[in-house]
Design an enzyme around this catalytic site. Sequence first.
Site, short mmCIF file in Angstrom:
data_model
loop_
_atom_site.label_atom_id
_atom_site.label_comp_id
_atom_site.label_asym_id
_atom_site.label_seq_id
_atom_site.Cartn_x
_atom_site.Cartn_y
_atom_site.Cartn_z
N ARG A 1 15.30 3.12 -52.89
CA ARG A 1 14.31 2.20 -52.31
C ARG A 1 13.29 1.74 -53.34
O ARG A 1 12.73 0.66 -53.22
CB ARG A 1 13.65 2.88 -51.09
CG ARG A 1 12.94 4.16 -51.43
CD ARG A 1 12.66 5.01 -50.18
NE ARG A 1 13.87 5.68 -49.68
CZ ARG A 1 13.90 6.50 -48.64
NH1 ARG A 1 12.79 6.75 -47.95
NH2 ARG A 1 15.02 7.07 -48.25
N LYS B 1 19.38 17.37 -56.71
CA LYS B 1 20.32 17.58 -55.61
C LYS B 1 21.05 18.90 -55.78
O LYS B 1 21.21 19.37 -56.91
CB LYS B 1 21.37 16.46 -55.62
CG LYS B 1 20.88 15.11 -55.17
CD LYS B 1 22.02 14.09 -55.22
CE LYS B 1 21.56 12.74 -54.71
NZ LYS B 1 21.16 12.73 -53.31
#
Length: 479
Positions: free
Chosen positions: A334, A260
């Site tokens: 996920r 990130k």
Amino acid sequence: MGEPEFSGELDELDRRTGGELRALAAFGELRSKRYHTALAASGELAAKRVLVVGAGDADGFDRETARRVGASAIRRLVNREVRTVAVWLGPIAALLPGGPALAAELVARGVVEGGFEPKAIYRDDTDAAPPALDELILVAPGGDVPALERAAERGRIIGEGANMARRLANRSANDVTPQVLADEARAIAEANGLWIDVIDERRAAELGMGMFLAVGQGSDNPPRMIVMRSGGEGETDKLGRRLALIGKGVCFDSGGISIKPSDRMEEMKMDKTGACTVIAAIATAARLSPGLPLLAVAAAVENMPSGRASRPGDVVKALNGQWVDIINTDAEGRLILGDAMTYAEQLGATHLVDVATLTGAVGRAIGNLVTGGFATPDPWWAEVAAAGDRAGERYWRIPLIEDYMPEMESWYADIQNTGTPDASLVKSGLFLEQFRTVPWAHLDIGGTAYFRKAYPFAPRGANGVTHATLVELALAGAG
Ligand code: BES
Ligand code: MN
Ligand code: ZN
């Protein structure tokens, strides 16, 4: 709006304060704006001060507002010498269909939640925290006293559970590793008579949790799948359900090799909020209804780049046997949730709800005051949404448009963990949907889990969102 109307009870209160409230209103200090607070001299009243909290317009005043009015009241008293607060429930009860008992529950819960202060987690910063009360007096003339007391007690327990989740979520990544989260869960389980099983990386490998392990393998702090149970093994609740609460517990989400940007990366210590919430929620449900059949599965990992980390393009086998192509290591939530959902089903869960700071997209779409929900089939969504209404928490459903599935196809595996960027929010839900065979709901708290600034009713940081909804949903199955 802004100028309070002096009629009825407010008029009487003004008279007893010797006209203090009208004087403050004329001066512009006392306003009816929602969550605006004013401290007034108390005149002939026995109290030291009168605190007036604005409730805003009557329409739009809901359970969430009632709770936040309670929280705003206690937050206004930071640094004040206060040990006892008495709340006049009349006006709140008049605005809610549930009457005085519901008002008592929500105000008690709000006062407890409002008392939470993250500044005091690491430092002994007693000045920052709202006063710890010896006594909360709820005044509702004509009310049924035992019923009001029970309601207030329920509110207090739910508020304490939310604060437990918030405290854990706010703690930093150098403090709360997956192992530490598991240790905290164990202490909570022991205190509340819950069964607990912590699956380490060796057992996870034996079981075949390939997605979960792929996310955790880059970190020196190994992953832990935390499994908690209230009630006996194999028991169903009064609705015939074995409900499982699943939480995303990414103790730090650097993004991994798909790293990130550094701007606001520090927030990603909060990426474990879903896990903290389900751990607290199962404890709260057990406090309110001991022995209630309920499962919680919290997938705790740290998503880090290293020589051992997963790479974009790695193909792994999920616990349910599907092959998954990890296109983006930053879409890690996920992956761990998919294996946690399969594991919950293997333990016999008949209904699933997961809570996760899954996407930034949900916050861009609907902001920080309403949680995005996904579910299938429709009646299960209706039950989750009804629990949310009872809890005084807001949800907006996002559709699972199956037609986007071709955009998640992989050359090498059954599915890839990210698709093309359009509709990335819907695709995050579609990915998770592949890992359920029973009714399932997904609550994406990526926008709502924590506040980036202080509000009159809450400090900056984790706010406990979805905790009360999960508790209400579970308690629907209590006798
Ligand atoms: N934990 C983040 C989502 C997030 C970001 C929550 C900011 C709250 C604030 C999640 O793991 C993530 O990185 N999601 C990506 C998904 C993308 C790679 C498909 C995102 O939202 O950008
Ligand atoms: Mn991520
Ligand atoms: Zn994440």
